[in-house]
Write a protein that holds these residues in place. Structure first.
Motif, PDB file in Angstrom:
ATOM      1  N   GLU A   1      -5.775   7.376  12.739  1.00  0.00           N
ATOM      2  CA  GLU A   1      -6.355   6.996  14.028  1.00  0.00           C
ATOM      3  C   GLU A   1      -5.507   7.493  15.205  1.00  0.00           C
ATOM      4  O   GLU A   1      -6.046   7.884  16.242  1.00  0.00           O
ATOM      5  N   ASP A   2      -4.188   7.428  15.063  1.00  0.00           N
ATOM      6  CA  ASP A   2      -3.260   7.813  16.135  1.00  0.00           C
ATOM      7  C   ASP A   2      -2.176   8.707  15.558  1.00  0.00           C
ATOM      8  O   ASP A   2      -1.011   8.309  15.459  1.00  0.00           O
ATOM      9  N   ASP A   3      -2.561   9.908  15.207  1.00  0.00           N
ATOM     10  CA  ASP A   3      -1.647  10.808  14.508  1.00  0.00           C
ATOM     11  C   ASP A   3      -0.392  11.118  15.318  1.00  0.00           C
ATOM     12  O   ASP A   3       0.712  11.116  14.779  1.00  0.00           O
ATOM     13  N   GLU A   4      -0.528  11.376  16.621  1.00  0.00           N
ATOM     14  CA  GLU A   4       0.618  11.739  17.452  1.00  0.00           C
ATOM     15  C   GLU A   4       1.587  10.570  17.589  1.00  0.00           C
ATOM     16  O   GLU A   4       2.812  10.745  17.499  1.00  0.00           O
ATOM     17  N   VAL A   5       1.063   9.376  17.831  1.00  0.00           N
ATOM     18  CA  VAL A   5       1.922   8.194  17.964  1.00  0.00           C
ATOM     19  C   VAL A   5       2.624   7.907  16.644  1.00  0.00           C
ATOM     20  O   VAL A   5       3.824   7.603  16.613  1.00  0.00           O
ATOM     21  N   PHE A   6       1.874   8.001  15.555  1.00  0.00           N
ATOM     22  CA  PHE A   6       2.471   7.785  14.234  1.00  0.00           C
ATOM     23  C   PHE A   6       3.581   8.799  13.981  1.00  0.00           C
ATOM     24  O   PHE A   6       4.665   8.443  13.496  1.00  0.00           O
ATOM     25  N   LYS A   7       3.333  10.060  14.322  1.00  0.00           N
ATOM     26  CA  LYS A   7       4.328  11.111  14.124  1.00  0.00           C
ATOM     27  C   LYS A   7       5.587  10.834  14.941  1.00  0.00           C
ATOM     28  O   LYS A   7       6.708  10.997  14.447  1.00  0.00           O
TER      29      LYS A   7
ATOM     30  N   ASN B   1       0.792  -1.222   0.000  1.00  0.00           N
ATOM     31  CA  ASN B   1       0.000   0.000   0.000  1.00  0.00           C
ATOM     32  C   ASN B   1       0.829   1.279   0.000  1.00  0.00           C
ATOM     33  O   ASN B   1       0.260   2.380  -0.039  1.00  0.00           O
ATOM     34  N   ALA B   2       2.148   1.158   0.039  1.00  0.00           N
ATOM     35  CA  ALA B   2       3.004   2.353   0.045  1.00  0.00           C
ATOM     36  C   ALA B   2       2.816   3.127  -1.257  1.00  0.00           C
ATOM     37  O   ALA B   2       2.951   2.577  -2.345  1.00  0.00           O
ATOM     38  N   LYS B   3       2.524   4.414  -1.141  1.00  0.00           N
ATOM     39  CA  LYS B   3       2.314   5.269  -2.311  1.00  0.00           C
ATOM     40  C   LYS B   3       3.410   6.317  -2.472  1.00  0.00           C
ATOM     41  O   LYS B   3       3.665   6.783  -3.576  1.00  0.00           O
TER      42      LYS B   3
ATOM     43  N   GLU C   1       0.783   4.076   7.605  1.00  0.00           N
ATOM     44  CA  GLU C   1       0.715   2.985   8.574  1.00  0.00           C
ATOM     45  C   GLU C   1       2.103   2.649   9.102  1.00  0.00           C
ATOM     46  O   GLU C   1       3.104   2.849   8.417  1.00  0.00           O
ATOM     47  N   CYS C   2       2.125   2.122  10.323  1.00  0.00           N
ATOM     48  CA  CYS C   2       3.401   1.760  10.953  1.00  0.00           C
ATOM     49  C   CYS C   2       3.210   0.478  11.748  1.00  0.00           C
ATOM     50  O   CYS C   2       2.199   0.307  12.445  1.00  0.00           O
TER      51      CYS C   2
ATOM     52  N   ILE D   1      -0.120   0.794  13.821  1.00  0.00           N
ATOM     53  CA  ILE D   1      -0.539   2.171  14.094  1.00  0.00           C
ATOM     54  C   ILE D   1      -0.919   2.826  12.771  1.00  0.00           C
ATOM     55  O   ILE D   1      -0.126   2.805  11.823  1.00  0.00           O
ATOM     56  N   ARG D   2      -2.110   3.385  12.728  1.00  0.00           N
ATOM     57  CA  ARG D   2      -2.564   4.094  11.527  1.00  0.00           C
ATOM     58  C   ARG D   2      -2.564   5.594  11.800  1.00  0.00           C
ATOM     59  O   ARG D   2      -3.049   6.048  12.847  1.00  0.00           O
TER      60      ARG D   2
END
Length: 234
Positions: free
Chosen positions: A120-126, A20-22, A93-94, A116-117
């Protein structure tokens, strides 16, 4: 909200993450040994000109891996000393997991991880993305000459083969050549047969079954190697 992943789920979502990587793909794993499925997925991303960063942390990278990566224009490989993290992410995604890349699709191992999406979890993903970027910054991007790697590999194999001849046995490389196999494929077959096993670091170890059929492990100044009976059935 983060999703818990067991062994099979980790394998499934890692494959989906790569597919799914774009825009970008980051693969961080101490032990790097890519199977055919991972290579196929990365080759497809390379054709789509997706920026791919791979960071690994152990210096025993196999020459075949380097040879394959040198054919991919959009894959950059870096070495990070003391790396133990396993993190895989694209732009949305991570996955943070116990799974090393060399263990992908090895469902006999017990793995755990979280997905982690970003939406859904922008801060954790960041936070995960920023830490991945930090690891990339402190890593050394590799500029390895394949000719130098091949020369070193040949020297080691020739020396080990010379030692083996003195013992009337064959090294893994010579036994593989006899049966028209790649050394890596031979070692995989011996793992399946129970002659060898892989430890947590991805190293091959001789089992009691391997010793029973005459297998030996020897060390020299050129590194460790296995010896096998010339008449061993593959």
């Amino acid at each position: 909200m983060a999703k818990f992943l067991n062994t099979s789920a980790t394998n499934f979502f890692l494959e989906e993450l790569i597919k799914n990587a774009k825009e970008r793909l980051i693969l961080i794993s101490p032990y790097l040994r890519l199977n055919d499925r991972i290579k196929e997925l990365l080759e497809d991303k390379n054709r789509l000109k997706i920026d791919i960063r791979i960071v690994y942390g152990k210096s025993d990278l196999h020459p075949d891996e380097i040879k394959w990566m040198q054919k991919l224009d959009y894959v950059r490989l870096s070495f990070c000393k003391n790396l133990h993290a396993k993190c895989y992410m694209n732009e949305s995604e991570c996955i943070i997991s116990s799974l090393n890349l060399y263990e992908f699709s090895q469902v006999n191992n017990n793995e755990m991880g979280i997905l982690i999406r970003k939406y859904e979890d922008d801060e954790v993903f960041k936070d995960a993305y920023e830490e991945s970027q930090r690891i990339i910054r402190i890593s050394d991007e590799l500029r390895i000459s394949l000719d130098e790697v091949k020369t070193a590999q040949v020297q080691v194999e020739e020396k080990n083969d010379e030692d083996a001849d003195n013992l009337s046995k064959l090294t893994s490389s010579k036994l593989a050549a006899k049966h028209k196999l790649k050394t890596a494929d031979l070692l995989d077959k011996f793992v399946e047969k129970g002659f060898l096993t892989l430890n947590d670091n991805g190293k091959h170890l001789l089992t009691e079954q391997g010793k029973a059929i005459g297998g030996e492990f020897r060390t020299s100044q050129y590194g460790g190697y296995f010896l096998w009976s010339e008449s061993l059935e593959i």
